[in-house]
Motif scaffolding. Structure first.
Motif, PDB file in Angstrom:
ATOM      1  N   SER A  75       0.927  -1.191   0.030  1.00 32.93           N
ATOM      2  CA  SER A  75       0.125  -0.078   0.083  1.00 32.93           C
ATOM      3  C   SER A  75       0.726   1.150   0.019  1.00 32.93           C
ATOM      4  N   GLN A  76       2.142   1.095  -0.156  1.00 36.84           N
ATOM      5  CA  GLN A  76       3.251   2.300   0.096  1.00 36.84           C
ATOM      6  C   GLN A  76       3.512   2.656  -1.327  1.00 36.84           C
ATOM      7  N   GLN A  77       3.895   3.982  -1.394  1.00 32.32           N
ATOM      8  CA  GLN A  77       4.171   4.668  -2.856  1.00 32.32           C
ATOM      9  C   GLN A  77       5.268   5.636  -2.420  1.00 32.32           C
ATOM     10  N   TYR A  78       6.128   5.703  -3.141  1.00 38.06           N
ATOM     11  CA  TYR A  78       7.167   6.832  -3.124  1.00 38.06           C
ATOM     12  C   TYR A  78       7.320   7.431  -4.646  1.00 38.06           C
ATOM     13  N   THR A  79       7.522   8.775  -4.556  1.00 36.47           N
ATOM     14  CA  THR A  79       7.771   9.235  -6.053  1.00 36.47           C
ATOM     15  C   THR A  79       8.965  10.289  -5.862  1.00 36.47           C
ATOM     16  N   GLN A  80       9.751  10.210  -6.773  1.00 41.31           N
ATOM     17  CA  GLN A  80      10.888  11.124  -6.774  1.00 41.31           C
ATOM     18  C   GLN A  80      11.286  11.541  -8.362  1.00 41.31           C
ATOM     19  N   ARG A  81      11.825  13.017  -8.366  1.00 42.20           N
ATOM     20  CA  ARG A  81      12.053  13.336  -9.902  1.00 42.20           C
ATOM     21  C   ARG A  81      13.445  12.698 -10.461  1.00 42.20           C
ATOM     22  N   LEU A  82      13.546  12.624 -11.686  1.00 45.64           N
ATOM     23  CA  LEU A  82      14.663  12.053 -12.294  1.00 45.64           C
ATOM     24  C   LEU A  82      15.160  13.112 -13.370  1.00 45.64           C
ATOM     25  N   LEU A  83      16.188  13.526 -13.504  1.00 42.20           N
ATOM     26  CA  LEU A  83      16.345  14.511 -14.572  1.00 42.20           C
ATOM     27  C   LEU A  83      17.147  13.683 -15.709  1.00 42.20           C
ATOM     28  N   ILE A  84      16.856  13.398 -16.916  1.00 42.60           N
ATOM     29  CA  ILE A  84      17.740  12.891 -18.036  1.00 42.60           C
ATOM     30  C   ILE A  84      18.107  13.985 -18.737  1.00 42.60           C
ATOM     31  N   GLU A  85      19.558  13.667 -19.043  1.00 43.56           N
ATOM     32  CA  GLU A  85      20.319  14.674 -19.782  1.00 43.56           C
ATOM     33  C   GLU A  85      20.487  14.417 -21.119  1.00 43.56           C
TER      34      GLU A  85
END
Length: 85
Positions: A75-85
């Motif tokens: 039931s857990q979620q985690y979101t993080q931004r990822l920068l693709i160069e």
């Protein structure tokens, strides 16, 4: 116990960020699903993760820009931004 594990910034490490071809996630306990989505929410890539250290190779067709990494476990979620160069 595994039930007390929390998907959180304190427990997970995602590197390198920014990246070009791949990134590594450390700290997942048990099974999880990793999704990479664009900022409009479209699913770009998805895979199962079942190890404490997991390397993700990015689709070669990805354009440079900001994406979201979403990790789900139970039931857990985690979101993080990822920068693709």
């Amino acid at each position: 116990t595994l039930s007390s594990f929390e998907l959180s910034e304190e427990n997970l490490t995602i590197y390198p960020n920014p990246t070009q071809t791949h990134f590594t996630i450390e700290g997942i306990q048990g099974n999880a699903v990793l999704e990479i989505r664009d900022l409009q929410g479209r699913l770009i890539q998805s895979e199962n993760v079942n190890s404490a250290m997991h390397r993700v190779y990015l689709d070669k067709q990805l354009s440079s820009g900001m994406y979201l990494i979403k990790i789900s476990s139970g039931s857990q979620q985690y979101t993080q931004r990822l920068l693709i160069e």
